[in-house]
Design a protein around this motif. Structure first.
Motif, short mmCIF file in Angstrom:
data_model
loop_
_atom_site.label_atom_id
_atom_site.label_comp_id
_atom_site.label_asym_id
_atom_site.label_seq_id
_atom_site.Cartn_x
_atom_site.Cartn_y
_atom_site.Cartn_z
N MET A 187 0.83 -1.21 0.00
CA MET A 187 0.00 0.00 0.00
C MET A 187 0.87 1.26 0.00
O MET A 187 0.69 2.17 0.82
CB MET A 187 -0.96 -0.02 1.20
CG MET A 187 -1.95 -1.18 1.15
SD MET A 187 -3.13 -1.16 2.52
CE MET A 187 -3.97 0.39 2.21
N ALA A 188 1.78 1.32 -0.97
CA ALA A 188 2.78 2.39 -1.00
C ALA A 188 2.45 3.48 -2.02
O ALA A 188 3.28 4.37 -2.25
CB ALA A 188 4.15 1.79 -1.32
N SER A 189 1.29 3.45 -2.62
CA SER A 189 1.00 4.38 -3.71
C SER A 189 0.66 5.78 -3.21
O SER A 189 0.31 5.99 -2.03
CB SER A 189 -0.17 3.86 -4.55
OG SER A 189 -1.39 3.98 -3.83
N GLU A 190 0.71 6.73 -4.11
CA GLU A 190 0.36 8.11 -3.79
C GLU A 190 -1.11 8.24 -3.43
O GLU A 190 -1.48 9.03 -2.55
CB GLU A 190 0.69 9.02 -4.97
CG GLU A 190 0.32 10.48 -4.77
CD GLU A 190 1.00 11.11 -3.56
OE1 GLU A 190 0.37 11.96 -2.89
OE2 GLU A 190 2.16 10.73 -3.26
N TYR A 195 -5.83 9.65 -0.28
CA TYR A 195 -7.23 9.34 -0.01
C TYR A 195 -7.41 8.21 1.01
O TYR A 195 -8.50 7.66 1.14
CB TYR A 195 -7.94 8.94 -1.32
CG TYR A 195 -7.78 9.98 -2.39
CD1 TYR A 195 -8.22 11.29 -2.20
CD2 TYR A 195 -7.15 9.68 -3.60
CE1 TYR A 195 -8.05 12.27 -3.17
CE2 TYR A 195 -6.99 10.64 -4.59
CZ TYR A 195 -7.43 11.93 -4.36
OH TYR A 195 -7.26 12.89 -5.32
N GLY A 196 -6.34 7.89 1.74
CA GLY A 196 -6.42 6.80 2.71
C GLY A 196 -7.03 7.20 4.04
O GLY A 196 -7.20 6.34 4.91
N THR A 197 -7.38 8.46 4.19
CA THR A 197 -8.03 8.95 5.41
C THR A 197 -9.14 9.91 5.02
O THR A 197 -8.92 10.83 4.22
CB THR A 197 -7.03 9.66 6.34
OG1 THR A 197 -5.97 8.78 6.67
CG2 THR A 197 -7.72 10.12 7.62
N GLY A 198 -10.33 9.70 5.56
CA GLY A 198 -11.42 10.62 5.34
C GLY A 198 -12.25 10.37 4.11
O GLY A 198 -13.10 11.19 3.75
N LEU A 206 -7.55 -1.04 5.91
CA LEU A 206 -7.19 -1.92 4.80
C LEU A 206 -5.93 -2.72 5.12
O LEU A 206 -5.84 -3.91 4.82
CB LEU A 206 -7.01 -1.11 3.52
CG LEU A 206 -8.25 -0.38 3.01
CD1 LEU A 206 -7.92 0.46 1.79
CD2 LEU A 206 -9.36 -1.37 2.67
N ARG A 207 -4.97 -2.08 5.76
CA ARG A 207 -3.76 -2.81 6.18
C ARG A 207 -4.12 -3.90 7.18
O ARG A 207 -3.57 -5.00 7.15
CB ARG A 207 -2.75 -1.83 6.79
CG ARG A 207 -2.15 -0.85 5.79
CD ARG A 207 -1.03 -0.03 6.42
NE ARG A 207 -0.50 0.93 5.46
CZ ARG A 207 -0.89 2.20 5.36
NH1 ARG A 207 -1.83 2.66 6.19
NH2 ARG A 207 -0.38 3.00 4.45
N TRP A 208 -5.04 -3.60 8.08
CA TRP A 208 -5.49 -4.58 9.08
C TRP A 208 -6.18 -5.75 8.40
O TRP A 208 -6.00 -6.91 8.80
CB TRP A 208 -6.39 -3.89 10.08
CG TRP A 208 -6.92 -4.77 11.16
CD1 TRP A 208 -6.24 -5.30 12.22
CD2 TRP A 208 -8.28 -5.24 11.29
NE1 TRP A 208 -7.08 -6.04 13.01
CE2 TRP A 208 -8.33 -6.02 12.47
CE3 TRP A 208 -9.45 -5.04 10.55
CZ2 TRP A 208 -9.50 -6.63 12.91
CZ3 TRP A 208 -10.61 -5.65 10.98
CH2 TRP A 208 -10.64 -6.43 12.14
N ASP A 246 -10.26 7.01 -4.18
CA ASP A 246 -10.04 5.72 -3.54
C ASP A 246 -8.55 5.55 -3.28
O ASP A 246 -7.73 5.75 -4.19
CB ASP A 246 -10.55 4.60 -4.45
CG ASP A 246 -10.33 3.21 -3.89
OD1 ASP A 246 -9.93 3.09 -2.72
OD2 ASP A 246 -10.58 2.24 -4.64
N GLY A 247 -8.19 5.17 -2.06
CA GLY A 247 -6.79 4.92 -1.77
C GLY A 247 -6.19 3.85 -2.66
O GLY A 247 -4.98 3.86 -2.93
#
Length: 310
Positions: A187-190, A195-198, A206-208, A246-247
């Motif tokens: 999950m290293a993308s820009e 967009y990974g929060t909020g 998602l990591r969990w 989307d993250g």
């Protein structure tokens, strides 16, 4: 483009309500919340189909359910569908409206897979169930153009099933549909950072989910998990759907590019203004309904360009 106004309102409501992160809940609580959210997004009238049947089929070390939808108009197609939900939530009920729309739009028999879920059944059990379901569907409805499809976690499973068939020299699929697939366990993308929060799907959650599905970090380099770095040669024509906010967006875009570089015919269908999980919002968010139509129209065009099954 700006985020869809319905989605923006939902994000604002969530900011006030402050639901607990999924990673702080039990699996049962995660599943209950996912089911409740899907129920609130249903439209008023379900897409009509000719018949719906549930049955149990055998997997490795246990059995699981599949739900079969017979279309009102049948054009000799078959879709095996893997639902999203982080490999630990979602089921054939949460994705019933999606599968009905798939059956109606493609005039296809749809087999929705209620694969066993993490953490009780970690990798590779959900993948093995998906493989068994696709094999069962092909045997139960022979001679059809067979599409393997899924959203989110289910999209990752769908691609893993395609690679499994290719690697074993088994008959491939006529096409595959991958909607906002998780393709990079790092999950290293820009887009994850942007967009990974909020934006409803939290990167930490998602990591969990990855940790629940693949608890051994050494297994996260497996081609069915690290989809970006897998061998993409010889895979079926592919439709990749992504969402702007989307993250996982960049992973989907990168996956589409790598598939094309490997010689796979690819149609990338972006969903402007939308977020991860938009398929489940198609009953109440007009832009999500339009995006679902767009990805299914891309599948229709893809099937029109491949030979008919014999």
């Amino acid at each position: 483009m700006p985020i869809d106004r319905f989605i923006h309102a939902l994000i604002q409501w969530q900011a006030v309500d402050r639901p607990a992160p999924a990673r702080t809940l039990t699996p049962a609580e995660v599943r209950r919340r996912y089911t409740d959210s899907a129920a609130h997004s249903r439209g008023t009238a379900p897409e009509p189909v000719a018949e719906v049947t549930d049955r149990m089929i055998d997997g490795q070390g246990g059995s699981f359910r599949v739900r079969t939808y017979l279309p009102v108009t049948d054009r000799g197609r078959l879709v095996t569908y893997l639902h999203g939900g982080g490999w630990m939530a979602g089921d054939v009920d949460t994705h019933d409206p999606v599968c009905r729309r798939v059956a109606g739009a493609l005039d296809a028999v749809v087999v929705s897979v209620d694969y066993r879920r993490a953490p009780e059944h970690p990798f590779p059990v959900p993948l093995q169930d998906g493989i068994a379901a696709a094999d069962w569907a092909a045997a139960a409805f022979p001679g059809r153009d067979h599409v393997i499809a899924g959203d989110s976690a289910g999209a990752g499973l769908a691609l893993g099933i395609s690679m499994h068939r290719r690697d074993r020299g088994e008959p491939g699929f006529a096409a595959q549909l991958l909607v906002y697939p998780p393709a990079d366990p790092t999950m290293a993308s820009e887009s994850v950072r942007a967009y990974g929060t909020g934006y409803l799907a939290e990167a930490d959650d998602l990591r969990w989910y990855y940790e629940q599905y693949v608890p051994d970090p050494a297994h996260r380099t497996h081609p069915a998990i690290d989809l970006l770095n897998a061998d993409h040669r010889g895979l079926p024509p592919t439709v990749v759907g992504t969402a702007e906010f989307d993250g996982l967006r960049d992973e989907g875009v990168d996956l589409a590019s790598r598939l094309a570089a490997a010689g796979v015919s690819v149609r990338h269908v972006p969903a402007p203004g939308l977020v991860h999980g938009y398929l489940l919002m198609a009953g109440v968010v007009p832009a999500a309904s339009a995006a679902l139509r767009d990805v299914l129209e891309a599948v229709e065009r893809t099937l029109a360009s491949v030979p008919t099954a014999t």
